[in-house]
Design an enzyme around this catalytic site. Structure first.
Site, PDB file in Angstrom:
ATOM      1  CD  GLU A 488      -2.784  -1.352   2.344  1.00 29.14           C
ATOM      2  OE1 GLU A 488      -3.849  -2.004   2.272  1.00 29.14           O
ATOM      3  OE2 GLU A 488      -2.321  -0.917   3.422  1.00 29.14           O
ATOM      4  CE  LYS A 601       0.850  -1.335   5.535  1.00 39.65           C
ATOM      5  NZ  LYS A 601      -0.544  -0.874   5.385  1.00 39.65           N
TER       6      LYS A 601
END
Length: 769
Positions: A488, A601
């Site tokens: 993300e 991430k």
């Protein structure tokens, strides 16, 4: 990273009271039973920093979305499993002064969670401002044998004083959520009643109209004898209490036994709730604390018999894996197909306590291997029951012809996530749900799940992928535009590898499902064609064309697939070269800087390689791991487990252990400075995966078990248990020796280090490497 939890094989132990750690500990020491759960809040008053949390599965509030700029397709609300009636409260007053650890001098403090038996204990010695010193011990559990019951045994000992001690057990429904979008409370009172040692409170949620009845009963003992003094009752809106006073002398010990029941309109008609709450309390009182706990303890021992993992030689690793297993077992029981697994379970408010794709990607394997088959099946049935809503969700975004887009976040099938780059673009969640059907069938052999439930979901998802791709005349390929992958820290990208790979795989698997149904259930298939207006010839022709012509971005020089278009335009400085003060970047960098950086991430491209590792050579896996892992910041709890499994696969045993320790102790050591918000329950499924699939090297390929185990250098041995194909297997690894003990009469086939074996019923397979 914190390091204040004392290492122990079976217990989580905190010694000394540090107020700055209190919210973290409230999460870590949470207890639950699949139907309800409780943060480790204090029974007595605490005016310091705390997040009060009592949660009941399936009861939610649709908190109206709060955004500055409304976009077409935005959900109207964010569903939240809400803070419910506080049943644990026991006010304590000593010679006129209320016991409050935020104001008293704490002379000693110990909090302990016995994971083997599901018991939370807290003991402390405190000196009040009036100089009175007390020793308090609390024992608390939420029963997994009688899932409507919670029980507390609360002991107060007068250490240096004579005088009066007053206790006030209460029920408080006047609670709130810290994350309320508009600072409103979500409950209104329906009824209350209190008399003597018992009372009942019924409340209802705004908008959704769920009702909850909570009952309580208590008794007071002095030095083992029941106290018969008068009980004074009090009440106000959404609150009832019962107070009892007793005179004490130095050395006297007062025990409060409090039983509480929690029943909801999910299980009973609303008009019956007070009656059902009373029935449950009466049964608890009749049984008594010790008998209730004995039943609860025995049920926990049964769970551990099928799900325990043993490590010899590494207490930190042992405590970590058992903590993860404990939380998974107390979060989801699989007995109610209406329920699912929230990312925080019953331990906090963040993420609303509702369902994400995490369930399918990270939790399903644990329940497949350690619980009855219906438990995992119910996770799939949950999604099938929401298929029509998934089709509605897709229609809101412009998709047609029965295309289904499952929500990023849901509790009832409707999308309720309101970050556009995730809600509209993180569509790989559809692929995770499709893969879960395969995963379940591959593991259990229950191929009939395709007829019809599995097929219907696959059809809706395949129709979505068929419409979601674009034909690029320039590339003469199908492309996937404007998506967000699992990473993300990259939004609105084109041709994310993981998303596109899952789309192609889903189309292939749906074609296989069609062939199976036409062969084994031809009449049912004809009915499904009519029901879903399925134009098999035209629709499957397009699917096959997409399969043949999907565009994947490759770096030919490195021999790897790229995460998405333009990834190599970034400055590929490894994470290891970033200044320590920059980490975690999500707490220290602007979003603009994160989006322009290469930092990942969580596993993204590597997520596909983990799921489909049989489709890649070991060398291909190694090239991808060597490129992406140094750029990964692991700031998602879901990241370390995937990297641990892949590291083991390619022979990076030290890295596999490093990533396992990180995922197993993520919350215990507060790696990401966010445990205070609640535990990362779904990533705990990933922790189990990282152990069994990394150290055990376990995979199920074509419905057959395979193992490629190894033993970390610091360990003497390990062992885990799994259910597979009707057999219960115990797997053990020592230095140079691998054992599979078959605790059933079923013959099991397994491949170990590339060699096939048959394990007869009630026998042991021993292999030396």
């Amino acid at each position: 990273m914190k390091n204040y939890i004392i290492h122990h094989d079976w217990k989580i132990v905190e010694e000394g009271f540090v107020p700055e750690h209190n919210r973290i500990s409230e999460s870590i020491f949470s207890i639950g039973n699949g139907k309800m759960g409780q943060r480790a809040n204090f029974e007595e008053k605490y005016s310091g920093d705390t997040l009060n949390g009592t949660y009941v599965a399936g009861i939610y509030y649709p908190d109206k979305t709060r955004v500055g700029w409304w976009k077409n397709g935005y959900p109207e609300y964010f569903a939240k499993i809400i803070n419910s009636t506080n049943w644990i409260g026991i006010g304590v007053t000593i010679n006129g002064e209320e016991l409050d650890l935020a104001k008293a001098k704490v002379l000693s403090f110990k909090r302990e969670l016995d994971m083997q038996h599901g018991l939370l204990t807290r003991c402390f010695v405190a000196e009040l401002q009036n100089g009175n010193q007390v020793e308090v011990c609390s024992h608390r559990f939420v029963s997994i044998a009688a899932t409507e019951i919670g029980a507390i045994r609360y002991t107060v000992k007068a250490l240096n004083f004579d005088g009066e001690l007053k206790v006030t057990p209460y029920l408080d429904g006047d609670v709130e959520n810290e994350d309320s979008n508009y600072d409103e409370k979500f409950w209104v009172e329906v009824a209350r009643a209190v008399g003597g040692p018992e009372g009942y409170l019924t409340v209802e949620t705004l908008k959704t109209g769920f009702q909850l009845s909570t009952g309580m009963w208590f008794q007071l003992l002095k030095n083992g004898n029941k106290v018969e003094t008068d009980i004074t009752n009090g009440e106000r809106e959404k609150y009832i209490e019962a107070s009892q006073s007793v005179s004490v002398e130095k050395g006297d010990e007062i025990v409060v036994e409090k039983f509480s029941s929690t029943v909801s309109s999910l299980d009973y008609e609303k008009e019956l709730l007070p009656e059902k709450a009373k029935e449950a309390v009466d049964l608890a009182v009749e049984a008594g604390f010790d008998a209730l706990f004995e039943s609860h303890k025995n049920r926990w021992l049964q769970k551990w018999a099928t799900s325990d993992i043993k490590i010899e030689g590494d207490v930190a690793a042992q405590q970590g894996i058992r903590f993860n297993i404990f939380q998974l077992n107390q979060t989801y029981s699989g007995e109610d197909e209406r329920l699912n697994i929230g990312p925080k379970g019953f331990t906090g408010e963040k993420y609303g306590g509702v369902t994400y794709w995490d369930t399918e990607a990270y939790c399903l394997p644990f329940y497949l291997s350690t619980a009855p088959q219906k438990v995992a099946r119910n996770l799939l049935v949950y999604r099938r029951k929401h298929l029509e809503k998934a089709i509605e969700n897709a229609e809101k975004l412009g998709f047609k012809n029965g295309a289904a887009l499952y929500p990023m976040v849901t509790i009832n099938g409707e999308e309720c996530h309101n970050e556009w780059e995730i809600t509209f673009e993180e569509v790989h969640r559809n692929g995770a749900i499709a893969y879960a059907i395969f995963d379940y069938i591959n593991y259990t052999g229950d191929k009939e799940y395709l007829a019809p439930m599995g097929f219907e979901v696959l059809l809706g998802i395949s129709r979505f992928w068929s419409q979601r791709v674009n034909w690029s005349a320039d590339k003469e390929k199908y492309v996937m535009l404007g998506v967000t992958g699992p990473n993300e820290y990259e939004n609105n990208v084109n041709n994310n590898f993981h998303t596109s790979y899952l789309a192609v795989w889903t189309l292939k698997y749906t074609l296989e499902a069609i062939d199976y149904l036409k062969k084994e259930f031809p009449f049912l298939f004809e009915e499904l064609v009519k029901k879903w207006k399925f134009n098999e010839l035209n629709e499957t022709a397009r699917w096959k064309d997409i399969i043949d012509k999907m565009y994947f971005v490759r770096d030919e020089k490195r021999g790897i697939f790229l995460q998405q278009d333009g990834f190599l335009d970034k400055d590929l400085t490894p994470v290891a070269e970033l200044p320590a003060e920059d980490l975690p970047i999500n707490q220290n960098w602007s979003w603009d800087r994160i989006l322009r950086a290469p930092y990942i991430k969580q596993a993204d491209t590597l997520q596909s390689l983990y799921l489909f590792q049989e489709n890649f050579t070991t060398e291909e896996l190694k090239r991808h791991f060597d490129f992406y892992e140094p750029l990964t910041v692991h700031e998602s709890s879901l990241s370390p487990c995937v990297h641990s499994i892949l590291a083991a696969k390619i022979g990076y045993q030290d890295k596999a252990y490093e990533m396992y320790l990180r995922t197993s102790r993520l919350d215990l050591d507060d790696y990401n400075n966010d445990t205070e918000d609640g535990l990362h329950i779904t990533s705990m499924g990933g922790t189990w995966m990282s152990f069994v699939m990394a150290f055990g090297g376990m995979r199920v390929v074509n419905n057959k078990l395979t193992f490629n185990p190894f033993l970390p250098e610091s360990w003497k041995s390990y062992g885990f248990r799994i259910d597979f194909g009707g057999a219960h297997l115990e797997v053990n690894m020592k230095h140079g020796e691998f054992f599979i003990i078959n605790h059933s009469s079923v013959v099991v086939e397994a491949t170990v280090w590339g060699t096939e074996h048959k394990i007869a019923g009630n026998s042991t397979l021993e292999i030396k490497k």
